[in-house]
Design a protein around this motif. Structure first.
Motif, PDB file in Angstrom:
ATOM      1  N   PHE A 180      -7.868  -3.761  13.412  1.00  0.00           N
ATOM      2  CA  PHE A 180      -7.902  -2.860  12.296  1.00  0.00           C
ATOM      3  C   PHE A 180      -6.534  -2.586  11.726  1.00  0.00           C
ATOM      4  N   LEU A 181      -6.344  -2.315  10.666  1.00  0.00           N
ATOM      5  CA  LEU A 181      -5.076  -2.074   9.996  1.00  0.00           C
ATOM      6  C   LEU A 181      -4.948  -0.503   9.762  1.00  0.00           C
ATOM      7  N   ILE A 182      -3.807   0.069  10.421  1.00  0.00           N
ATOM      8  CA  ILE A 182      -3.914   1.578  10.317  1.00  0.00           C
ATOM      9  C   ILE A 182      -2.334   2.044   9.455  1.00  0.00           C
ATOM     10  N   LEU A 183      -2.714   2.704   8.244  1.00  0.00           N
ATOM     11  CA  LEU A 183      -1.718   3.129   7.327  1.00  0.00           C
ATOM     12  C   LEU A 183      -1.373   4.386   7.322  1.00  0.00           C
ATOM     13  N   ASN A 184      -0.252   4.733   7.628  1.00  0.00           N
ATOM     14  CA  ASN A 184       0.022   6.367   7.509  1.00  0.00           C
ATOM     15  C   ASN A 184       0.944   6.546   5.951  1.00  0.00           C
ATOM     16  N   CYS A 201       0.809  -1.377   0.091  1.00  0.00           N
ATOM     17  CA  CYS A 201       0.022  -0.079  -0.135  1.00  0.00           C
ATOM     18  C   CYS A 201       0.830   1.513   0.037  1.00  0.00           C
ATOM     19  N   LYS A 202       2.180   1.069  -0.381  1.00  0.00           N
ATOM     20  CA  LYS A 202       2.961   2.354  -0.406  1.00  0.00           C
ATOM     21  C   LYS A 202       2.989   3.126   0.962  1.00  0.00           C
ATOM     22  N   ALA A 203       2.986   2.709   2.025  1.00  0.00           N
ATOM     23  CA  ALA A 203       2.897   3.448   3.228  1.00  0.00           C
ATOM     24  C   ALA A 203       4.269   3.551   3.891  1.00  0.00           C
ATOM     25  N   GLU A 204       4.291   4.664   4.561  1.00  0.00           N
ATOM     26  CA  GLU A 204       5.490   4.873   5.331  1.00  0.00           C
ATOM     27  C   GLU A 204       5.306   3.904   6.819  1.00  0.00           C
ATOM     28  N   ARG A 205       4.247   3.782   7.485  1.00  0.00           N
ATOM     29  CA  ARG A 205       3.902   3.487   8.631  1.00  0.00           C
ATOM     30  C   ARG A 205       2.708   2.236   8.581  1.00  0.00           C
ATOM     31  N   SER A 206       2.585   1.362   9.175  1.00  0.00           N
ATOM     32  CA  SER A 206       1.587   0.291   9.301  1.00  0.00           C
ATOM     33  C   SER A 206       1.462  -0.330  10.800  1.00  0.00           C
ATOM     34  N   ALA A 207       0.416  -0.432  11.197  1.00  0.00           N
ATOM     35  CA  ALA A 207       0.151  -1.214  12.425  1.00  0.00           C
ATOM     36  C   ALA A 207      -1.180  -1.913  12.371  1.00  0.00           C
ATOM     37  N   ILE A 208      -1.303  -2.962  13.270  1.00  0.00           N
ATOM     38  CA  ILE A 208      -2.476  -3.647  13.630  1.00  0.00           C
ATOM     39  C   ILE A 208      -2.811  -3.331  15.050  1.00  0.00           C
ATOM     40  N   VAL A 209      -4.296  -2.947  15.194  1.00  0.00           N
ATOM     41  CA  VAL A 209      -4.538  -2.526  16.660  1.00  0.00           C
ATOM     42  C   VAL A 209      -5.944  -3.343  16.821  1.00  0.00           C
ATOM     43  N   MET A 210      -6.305  -3.607  18.055  1.00  0.00           N
ATOM     44  CA  MET A 210      -7.377  -4.464  18.427  1.00  0.00           C
ATOM     45  C   MET A 210      -8.088  -3.459  19.351  1.00  0.00           C
ATOM     46  N   GLU A 211      -9.413  -3.490  19.162  1.00  0.00           N
ATOM     47  CA  GLU A 211     -10.275  -2.726  20.195  1.00  0.00           C
ATOM     48  C   GLU A 211     -10.889  -3.704  20.965  1.00  0.00           C
ATOM     49  N   LEU A 212     -10.649  -3.369  22.448  1.00  0.00           N
ATOM     50  CA  LEU A 212     -11.220  -4.060  23.518  1.00  0.00           C
ATOM     51  C   LEU A 212     -12.589  -3.955  23.778  1.00  0.00           C
ATOM     52  N   THR A 213     -13.629  -4.732  23.633  1.00  0.00           N
ATOM     53  CA  THR A 213     -14.671  -4.615  23.724  1.00  0.00           C
ATOM     54  C   THR A 213     -15.278  -4.242  25.206  1.00  0.00           C
ATOM     55  N   ASP A 214     -14.618  -4.721  26.120  1.00  0.00           N
ATOM     56  CA  ASP A 214     -15.155  -4.415  27.583  1.00  0.00           C
ATOM     57  C   ASP A 214     -14.662  -3.136  28.117  1.00  0.00           C
ATOM     58  N   SER A 215     -13.426  -2.617  27.763  1.00  0.00           N
ATOM     59  CA  SER A 215     -12.862  -1.544  28.284  1.00  0.00           C
ATOM     60  C   SER A 215     -13.010  -0.236  27.078  1.00  0.00           C
ATOM     61  N   HIS A 216     -13.235  -0.687  25.837  1.00  0.00           N
ATOM     62  CA  HIS A 216     -13.112   0.539  24.744  1.00  0.00           C
ATOM     63  C   HIS A 216     -11.943   0.954  24.689  1.00  0.00           C
ATOM     64  N   THR A 217     -10.854   0.289  24.904  1.00  0.00           N
ATOM     65  CA  THR A 217      -9.524   0.726  24.727  1.00  0.00           C
ATOM     66  C   THR A 217      -8.813   0.084  23.567  1.00  0.00           C
ATOM     67  N   ILE A 218      -7.774   0.549  23.309  1.00  0.00           N
ATOM     68  CA  ILE A 218      -7.127   0.235  21.819  1.00  0.00           C
ATOM     69  C   ILE A 218      -5.886  -0.620  22.260  1.00  0.00           C
ATOM     70  N   ASP A 219      -5.686  -1.817  21.812  1.00  0.00           N
ATOM     71  CA  ASP A 219      -4.365  -2.472  22.124  1.00  0.00           C
ATOM     72  C   ASP A 219      -3.530  -2.818  20.772  1.00  0.00           C
ATOM     73  N   GLN A 220      -2.344  -2.503  20.640  1.00  0.00           N
ATOM     74  CA  GLN A 220      -1.569  -2.443  19.439  1.00  0.00           C
ATOM     75  C   GLN A 220      -0.979  -4.119  19.549  1.00  0.00           C
ATOM     76  N   ARG A 221      -1.235  -4.812  18.316  1.00  0.00           N
ATOM     77  CA  ARG A 221      -0.575  -5.764  18.004  1.00  0.00           C
ATOM     78  C   ARG A 221       0.822  -5.925  17.531  1.00  0.00           C
ATOM     79  N   ALA A 222       1.067  -5.119  16.657  1.00  0.00           N
ATOM     80  CA  ALA A 222       2.153  -5.057  15.788  1.00  0.00           C
ATOM     81  C   ALA A 222       2.305  -3.985  15.112  1.00  0.00           C
TER      82      ALA A 222
END
Length: 620
Positions: free
Chosen positions: A129-133, A52-73
């Motif tokens: 979710f996949l986040i691309l910059n 995707c020609k991105a400079e940065r990429s990350a996988i995050v997971m939204e925790l349903t119970d606490s509505h917080t974001i946990d980064q996987r990689a």
């Protein structure tokens, strides 16, 4: 010699791109076929960053119970990068991506660097979710990048495996070709790059592209030809071969294996002219599903190539907006003006737009009415019923309210008890003072009997002091009963708030008003004061009964402005009632009033506030 070298280098570059894409897709297929808990998210981030020609990429997971974001990689070259810190403030990219599959928005990081943030919801794995910059210079390739991300973000094993098996032979080539065509700045060069790229990628005998100009088919590019004559026999024959696909809006093959009733004579003639064993005409559809152009492809051998068209359709969907923009920009200025005017007139006056015609006619009459018509202009004001015959009842000493027998809205008679204050402490103090009085009197008598005149005077002073304090307490006890000073109605004072409440001397307990001498107090904005004249008539309605319209007449204008919060400066106006007050009216009732100003032009009524505002800003 130079052209041969350039062609060889270009072919080598395309082969390298294709091999890289194939290698990445092979790795991606292995990741998507693995169990969810065994997915190597770090490798997935690196693959998607390259695809995707991105400079940065990350996988995050939204925790349903606490509505917080946990980064996987994550995969990036920046130390300490946190993907959520680059999100645009106040954006809903994650919820939007969950709904649509993707979402994007511009943003800035803490260093002030601009990015295009793309969020993709992974299909088949919930809350991931996949986040691309992506750097802003790749904005013109956003459609291609989004498509790549969507194709590679599905973790449903069976559908992905089938899709990759179909698309893998030409997916890399078509994505690379779409990227190359998107970089072209002219319509002719973009079309020529597309047809030549298809010939090289698919080893075709022939490829040509035509574009619809109104109802006419005009050839845009023919493979291996930088220039061609639009009125030549070969060009007209190719245009006729594309006509069935443009008419039907579907691909048309020759030989026709489905035996449809389509005139394929032109395609047969083109096949014989070019030496092709198999041909297909592919329409290019716009957003309304109507053809705007077509491709004609000629194969050297008669092999079933229908599965090859899926990556072609993907590429055409990416390229169509770019080709439409380039084609519109390639027209001469008179044609662009004429085309825009024609499209506008068709939309406005065409037979398929009867509502627009009626709307235009209605707008004309409305404009004429605004210019020449008049309305009775009235100034709006807030208003309330007021009377000057009021009296405030307050606490006469510090204490506590023991009983309350009246509340706001009650009718009361003259000398009616409204409240009683607790006098237990006062009674106790009076008893203590009685003892002090008796003690002082005893001391006086004793001092007189012993002829101690100085002690007699001191005892007499103490007696006078005790008598004064007792008199003050007796006065407070007598004033503990609060009575109505006259017959009227309680306009202020709630029993539920006063009962048992501690009060201090001077605290307001009740306000009582006589039901006589009513008039209306109006508050008018200073913007409208110039229109108000004495003796002007108007109407007044109460919030409690808006159906009853009360006639009023202006009696006096108070020439001092009052600041009323966000309403700004307002002026107080008094108006008399032109009808007797009703029995249920109470002082302090509020409502809305409209003061008659006279006939004014309709356009002036609708626009005078805007015009006054502009005059204030633009005066010099």
């Amino acid at each position: 010699m130079n052209s041969v070298t350039t062609s060889t280098a270009k072919s080598h570059l395309e082969t390298t791109v294709e091999l890289d894409v194939r290698a990445l897709i092979t790795q991606l297929r292995a990741l998507q076929q693995a169990a969810h808990i065994e997915v190597d998210w770090q490798l997935y981030c690196e693959i998607m960053r390259k695809l995707c020609k991105a400079e940065r990429s990350a996988i995050v997971m939204e925790l349903t119970d606490s509505h917080t974001i946990d980064q996987r990689a994550q995969s990036c070259e920046t130390i300490g990068w946190q993907p959520m810190t680059v999100m645009p403030p106040g954006s809903d990219l994650l919820p939007n991506a969950k709904t649509r599959g993707y979402a994007h928005a511009p943003a800035r990081d803490e260093d002030g660097r601009s990015w295009l943030v793309l969020v993709l919801a992974l299909q088949g794995i919930e809350q991931h979710f996949l986040i691309l910059n992506i750097e802003p210079q790749h904005r013109n390739q956003l459609n291609e990048i989004v498509l790549r991300g969507l194709l590679c973000s599905d973790f449903n094993p069976a559908p992905i495996q089938n899709a990759l098996q179909v698309n893998s032979p030409h997916l890399g080539k078509m994505l690379a070709l779409a990227a190359e065509v998107s970089q072209q700045e002219r319509f002719e060069s973009a079309c020529l790059s597309l047809v030549n790229g298809l010939v090289v990628a698919w080893e075709l005998k022939h490829a040509s592209l035509a574009w619809l100009d109104g109802r006419q088919i005009k050839m845009a590019a023919i493979s291996h030809l930088d220039r061609f004559e639009s009125d030549s026999y070969q060009t007209q024959l190719i245009e006729k071969a594309m006509a069935p696909a443009l008419i039907e809006g579907n691909e048309v093959w020759w030989p026709d294996t489905e035996a449809r009733l389509i005139d394929s004579t032109a395609m047969l003639d083109v096949a014989e002219l070019l030496g092709s064993e198999e041909m297909v005409a592919v329409p290019i559809l716009n957003t309304q599903g109507r053809p705007c152009g077509a491709l004609l492809l000629g194969y050297a051998t008669s092999v079933n190539r229908r599965s090859d068209l899926e990556p072609l359709y993907i590429s055409l969907e990416l390229l169509r907006p770019r080709l439409q923009d380039l084609w519109a920009g390639s027209l001469s200025l008179p044609r662009r003006i004429r085309r825009a005017t024609h499209n506008a007139s068709q939309r406005l006056f065409g037979p398929e737009q009867p509502l627009l015609k009626l709307s235009g006619l209605g707008a004309f009459f409305l404009l004429a009415y605004m210019v020449f018509g008049t309305w009775n202009y009235r100034v709006d004001a807030t208003a309330n019923i007021t009377t000057d015959e009021t009296q405030i009842l307050s606490a006469q000493f510090d204490g506590r309210i023991d009983r309350v027998s009246g509340t706001a809205g009650d009718w009361v008679a003259d000398r009616q008890v409204l409240a009683t204050m607790d006098t237990k402490d006062l009674q106790q103090q009076r008893k203590e003072l009685e003892a002090d009085v008796q003690k002082a009197e005893t001391e006086i008598n004793k001092s007189r009997a012993e002829r101690r005149m100085a002690d007699t005077d001191i005892a007499q002073a103490r007696l006078n002091q005790a008598l004064a304090r007792r008199s003050r307490i007796d006065n407070n006890i007598s004033e503990a009963t609060i009575q109505a000073p006259f017959s009227g109605v309680i306009v202020e004072g709630e029993s539920k708030e006063l009962l048992g409440a501690p009060v201090k001397k001077g605290d307001k307990l009740f306000r009582i008003a006589k039901i006589e001498g009513f008039y209306v107090s109006l508050l008018v904005s200073e913007r409208e004061m110039r229109h108000i004249t004495p003796q002007a008539k108007g109407e007044f309605v109460l919030i409690s009964n808006p159906d009853a319209v009360i006639a009023i007449r202006i009696t006096s204008l108070i020439p001092i402005a009052k600041v009323n919060g966000q309403e700004g400066n307002q002026f107080l106006i008094k108006a008399e009632l032109l009808e007797p007050p009703a029995q249920w009216w109470r002082p302090g009732m509020t409502g809305l009033a409209r003061i008659e100003v006279g006939e004014r032009n309709v356009a002036w009524i609708l626009t005078h506030r805007l015009v006054d505002g502009l005059r204030l800003k633009l005066w010099w």
